[in-house]
Design a protein around this motif. Structure first.
Motif, PDB file in Angstrom:
ATOM      1  N   LYS A  13      19.142  44.889 -80.837  1.00 57.22           N
ATOM      2  CA  LYS A  13      18.705  43.608 -79.583  1.00 57.22           C
ATOM      3  C   LYS A  13      20.823  42.920 -80.229  1.00 57.22           C
ATOM      4  O   LYS A  13      21.691  42.980 -78.832  1.00 57.22           O
ATOM      5  N   GLY A  14      20.908  41.389 -80.751  1.00 57.00           N
ATOM      6  CA  GLY A  14      21.834  41.090 -80.845  1.00 57.00           C
ATOM      7  C   GLY A  14      21.724  39.866 -80.099  1.00 57.00           C
ATOM      8  O   GLY A  14      20.489  39.601 -79.751  1.00 57.00           O
ATOM      9  N   PHE A  15      22.295  39.206 -80.749  1.00 57.24           N
ATOM     10  CA  PHE A  15      21.907  37.770 -80.486  1.00 57.24           C
ATOM     11  C   PHE A  15      23.211  37.043 -79.209  1.00 57.24           C
ATOM     12  O   PHE A  15      23.990  37.491 -78.892  1.00 57.24           O
ATOM     13  N   ILE A  16      22.447  36.475 -78.904  1.00 58.06           N
ATOM     14  CA  ILE A  16      23.041  36.324 -76.981  1.00 58.06           C
ATOM     15  C   ILE A  16      23.039  34.421 -77.090  1.00 58.06           C
ATOM     16  O   ILE A  16      22.817  33.843 -77.184  1.00 58.06           O
ATOM     17  N   ASP A  17      24.449  34.571 -77.264  1.00 62.70           N
ATOM     18  CA  ASP A  17      25.174  32.813 -77.685  1.00 62.70           C
ATOM     19  C   ASP A  17      24.978  32.216 -75.966  1.00 62.70           C
ATOM     20  O   ASP A  17      24.608  32.830 -75.137  1.00 62.70           O
ATOM     21  N   ARG A  18      25.507  31.109 -76.161  1.00 64.96           N
ATOM     22  CA  ARG A  18      24.827  30.452 -74.625  1.00 64.96           C
ATOM     23  C   ARG A  18      26.088  30.736 -73.863  1.00 64.96           C
ATOM     24  O   ARG A  18      25.214  30.293 -72.407  1.00 64.96           O
ATOM     25  N   ASP A  19      27.068  31.362 -73.778  1.00 60.47           N
ATOM     26  CA  ASP A  19      28.244  32.014 -72.575  1.00 60.47           C
ATOM     27  C   ASP A  19      27.437  33.214 -72.766  1.00 60.47           C
ATOM     28  O   ASP A  19      28.025  34.098 -71.319  1.00 60.47           O
ATOM     29  N   GLY A  20      26.598  33.715 -72.831  1.00 56.90           N
ATOM     30  CA  GLY A  20      25.779  34.866 -72.723  1.00 56.90           C
ATOM     31  C   GLY A  20      26.424  36.473 -73.238  1.00 56.90           C
ATOM     32  O   GLY A  20      26.416  37.367 -72.886  1.00 56.90           O
ATOM     33  N   ASN A  21      27.249  35.748 -74.339  1.00 59.69           N
ATOM     34  CA  ASN A  21      27.999  36.863 -74.798  1.00 59.69           C
ATOM     35  C   ASN A  21      26.384  37.481 -76.113  1.00 59.69           C
ATOM     36  O   ASN A  21      26.315  36.847 -76.572  1.00 59.69           O
ATOM     37  N   VAL A  22      26.841  38.253 -76.317  1.00 54.69           N
ATOM     38  CA  VAL A  22      26.038  39.789 -76.964  1.00 54.69           C
ATOM     39  C   VAL A  22      26.858  39.772 -78.880  1.00 54.69           C
ATOM     40  O   VAL A  22      27.440  40.116 -78.292  1.00 54.69           O
ATOM     41  N   HIS A  23      26.126  39.478 -79.384  1.00 55.69           N
ATOM     42  CA  HIS A  23      26.511  39.389 -80.919  1.00 55.69           C
ATOM     43  C   HIS A  23      25.903  40.433 -81.795  1.00 55.69           C
ATOM     44  O   HIS A  23      24.625  40.169 -81.925  1.00 55.69           O
ATOM     45  N   ARG A  24      26.243  42.058 -81.687  1.00 55.66           N
ATOM     46  CA  ARG A  24      25.791  43.032 -82.315  1.00 55.66           C
ATOM     47  C   ARG A  24      25.631  42.949 -83.632  1.00 55.66           C
ATOM     48  O   ARG A  24      25.098  43.584 -84.886  1.00 55.66           O
ATOM     49  N   GLU A  25      27.163  42.544 -84.077  1.00 55.24           N
ATOM     50  CA  GLU A  25      27.484  43.740 -85.507  1.00 55.24           C
ATOM     51  C   GLU A  25      27.856  42.468 -86.284  1.00 55.24           C
ATOM     52  O   GLU A  25      28.694  41.122 -86.087  1.00 55.24           O
ATOM     53  N   SER A  66      31.391  37.519 -82.664  1.00 54.34           N
ATOM     54  CA  SER A  66      32.984  36.664 -83.282  1.00 54.34           C
ATOM     55  C   SER A  66      32.095  35.452 -83.471  1.00 54.34           C
ATOM     56  O   SER A  66      33.184  33.986 -83.300  1.00 54.34           O
ATOM     57  N   LEU A  67      30.300  35.017 -83.814  1.00 51.59           N
ATOM     58  CA  LEU A  67      30.152  33.580 -83.758  1.00 51.59           C
ATOM     59  C   LEU A  67      31.139  32.769 -85.507  1.00 51.59           C
ATOM     60  O   LEU A  67      31.413  33.730 -85.960  1.00 51.59           O
ATOM     61  N   PRO A  68      31.474  31.066 -84.744  1.00 49.29           N
ATOM     62  CA  PRO A  68      32.373  30.551 -86.430  1.00 49.29           C
ATOM     63  C   PRO A  68      30.939  30.340 -87.521  1.00 49.29           C
ATOM     64  O   PRO A  68      32.184  30.882 -88.205  1.00 49.29           O
ATOM     65  N   ALA A  69      30.356  30.779 -87.344  1.00 45.52           N
ATOM     66  CA  ALA A  69      29.048  30.449 -88.326  1.00 45.52           C
ATOM     67  C   ALA A  69      27.956  31.332 -88.538  1.00 45.52           C
ATOM     68  O   ALA A  69      27.424  30.622 -86.187  1.00 45.52           O
ATOM     69  N   VAL A  70      26.543  31.504 -89.295  1.00 47.69           N
ATOM     70  CA  VAL A  70      25.306  32.361 -88.776  1.00 47.69           C
ATOM     71  C   VAL A  70      24.751  30.766 -89.857  1.00 47.69           C
ATOM     72  O   VAL A  70      25.127  30.560 -90.948  1.00 47.69           O
TER      73      VAL A  70
END
Length: 123
Positions: A13-25, A66-70
């Motif tokens: 599915k992917g992580f959705i950040d507060r701006d609505g961007n989906v991070h899957r890779e 493109s998250l700066p950190a997890v």
């Protein structure tokens, strides 16, 4: 051949950040002893042993989109399908392959591989 310590993945599915961007890779590294031991001292784990998974994954996921950190906040907000996927990946890359002993079958003469389970040795 180089020893592989990092593994790429794609979340279902992917992580959705507060701006609505989906991070899957993303990328997960092999766990080390500290990754498994240090979280046990964390008060969140002592209050809720299920939280161990959250901390472990936050320690070994080195990149997600493109998250700066997890961190634990990111892992806490993953969809359950993605969390299950990452738990499975963690288990697969950190589990030890069972050693095998190459032998010859005394009945047919073919080469065979016999699994060696040291946990049951001597029982």
């Amino acid at each position: 051949m180089a020893f592989q310590t990092e593994f790429t993945f794609t979340l279902p599915k992917g992580f959705i950040d507060r701006d609505g961007n989906v991070h899957r890779e993303g990328t997960m590294r092999l766990a080390n002893a500290a990754d498994e031991i240090l979280p046990l001292k964390d008060p969140r784990v002592q209050q809720n042993p299920g939280y161990l998974t959250i901390i472990l994954l936050a320690r070994v996921i080195t990149k997600l989109g493109s998250l700066p950190a997890v961190d634990t906040r990111v892992v806490e907000n993953l969809f359950t399908m993605d969390l299950a996927y990452l738990q499975d990946l963690y288990q697969r890359i950190n589990s030890m392959d069972m050693p095998v002993y190459r032998s010859v079958c005394p009945h047919c003469g073919k080469e065979i591989e016999v699994p060696v389970n040291f946990m049951e040795a001597g029982i």
